[in-house]
Write a protein that holds these residues in place. Structure first.
Motif, PDB file in Angstrom:
ATOM      1  N   LYS A  56       0.958  -0.774   0.161  1.00  0.00           N
ATOM      2  CA  LYS A  56      -0.169  -0.100  -0.055  1.00  0.00           C
ATOM      3  C   LYS A  56       0.884   1.189  -0.128  1.00  0.00           C
ATOM      4  N   GLY A  57       0.354   2.165  -0.350  1.00  0.00           N
ATOM      5  CA  GLY A  57       0.600   3.315  -0.379  1.00  0.00           C
ATOM      6  C   GLY A  57       1.750   3.908   1.172  1.00  0.00           C
ATOM      7  N   ASP A  58       1.074   3.306   2.320  1.00  0.00           N
ATOM      8  CA  ASP A  58       2.308   4.182   3.345  1.00  0.00           C
ATOM      9  C   ASP A  58       3.138   2.955   3.391  1.00  0.00           C
ATOM     10  N   GLU A  59       3.056   1.775   3.089  1.00  0.00           N
ATOM     11  CA  GLU A  59       3.559   0.734   3.358  1.00  0.00           C
ATOM     12  C   GLU A  59       5.182   0.301   2.246  1.00  0.00           C
ATOM     13  N   LYS A  60       5.129   1.128   0.940  1.00  0.00           N
ATOM     14  CA  LYS A  60       6.017   1.740   0.249  1.00  0.00           C
ATOM     15  C   LYS A  60       7.098   2.849   0.837  1.00  0.00           C
ATOM     16  N   THR A  61       6.221   3.241   0.928  1.00  0.00           N
ATOM     17  CA  THR A  61       7.391   5.194   1.749  1.00  0.00           C
ATOM     18  C   THR A  61       8.060   4.135   3.261  1.00  0.00           C
ATOM     19  N   GLU A  62       7.313   3.598   4.055  1.00  0.00           N
ATOM     20  CA  GLU A  62       7.753   2.804   4.970  1.00  0.00           C
ATOM     21  C   GLU A  62       9.375   1.602   4.447  1.00  0.00           C
ATOM     22  N   PHE A  63       8.412   1.154   3.617  1.00  0.00           N
ATOM     23  CA  PHE A  63       9.575   0.563   2.827  1.00  0.00           C
ATOM     24  C   PHE A  63      11.153   1.126   2.334  1.00  0.00           C
ATOM     25  N   ASP A  64      10.402   2.245   1.845  1.00  0.00           N
ATOM     26  CA  ASP A  64      11.627   2.863   0.940  1.00  0.00           C
ATOM     27  C   ASP A  64      11.861   3.638   1.975  1.00  0.00           C
ATOM     28  N   ASN A  65      12.665   3.490   3.266  1.00  0.00           N
ATOM     29  CA  ASN A  65      12.769   4.420   4.446  1.00  0.00           C
ATOM     30  C   ASN A  65      13.606   3.238   4.817  1.00  0.00           C
ATOM     31  N   TYR A  66      12.929   2.023   4.881  1.00  0.00           N
ATOM     32  CA  TYR A  66      13.803   0.500   5.140  1.00  0.00           C
ATOM     33  C   TYR A  66      15.420   0.094   4.334  1.00  0.00           C
TER      34      TYR A  66
END
Length: 223
Positions: A56-66
């Motif tokens: 999902k959108g927020d998960e993509k952001t979380e993944f990019d930060n990871y």
């Protein structure tokens, strides 16, 4: 007799994980890895080699930060290894080691929330596996668990975890009694504990081993 009992406990411990396997992916600094745990390619999330869903959108952001933290971690590990090699070479050449060098490995970045232990738990049964309350035969999705089956799985999880903890605890105690040290912890990464008690060691009471919990009948392998 102790040796035979230890073999029996090892056999029980080996059999136990066949009912539940907690799969936690490790970070490969060398770039070599596998499909256990979480794998993200594009926006697709795979868990233990099985496609789970689109991020999902927020998960993509979380993944990019990871990913950013992961790259920093890999670089820090590489720097740490190079510093260790330089320090070793310096000692060989009679040069005093730098006191500014960190003694600890860099800390692994925290996994994304969609790669938690709960998300990556995989139950391995004869004929099928259960993951995310879904039944798979091999890598093929078969069906969803019913609400009553989900409750059965939760109950089994509690009993199986307690059973495995008892088996492991008894194995550790038996090894301490036999060898004066916790070889099991040494082999599997737990903190080593020396036996300091003056009380004579006691044998593991095999009658104290709890019965294995009944395995839920989610699938049947034909022999």
């Amino acid at each position: 007799m102790k040796f035979l009992l230890l073999l029996a406990l090892c056999a029980l411990a080996y059999a136990a994980p066949r009912q539940k396997r907690l799969t936690v992916g490790t970070i490969s600094v060398t770039g070599l890895g596998g499909s256990t745990g979480c794998v993200v390619t594009g926006d697709k999330l795979f868990i233990n080699g099985i496609f789970s869903r689109q991020l999902k959108g927020d998960e993509k952001t979380e993944f990019d930060n990871y990913v950013t933290k992961l790259n920093d971690y890999k670089k820090a590990v590489n720097d740490f290894q190079e510093a260790r090699k330089a320090a070793f070479q310096a000692r060989r050449n009679g040069i005093e080691e730098s006191t500014n060098m960190s003694k600890d490995l860099p800390k692994v970045p925290e996994k994304p929330s969609f790669c938690s232990a709960e998300e990556t738990t995989q139950y391995v049964f004869d004929g099928c596996i259960i993951q995310g309350n879904k039944v798979y035969v091999g890598r093929e999705f078969a069906r969803d668990l019913s609400p009553s089956e989900i409750e059965q799985l939760k109950e089994f999880d509690v009993k199986q975890t307690a059973y495995q903890n008892v088996i492991q605890s008894q194995m550790q105690q038996e090894m301490k009694n036999m060898f004066g040290t916790d070889l099991f912890s040494n082999l599997f990464g737990s903190k080593n504990t020396q036996v300091t008690s003056t009380v004579a060691p006691t044998s593991v009471d095999s009658t104290a081993i709890p019965p294995k919990p009944d395995v839920p009948n989610f699938c049947t392998a034909v022999y």
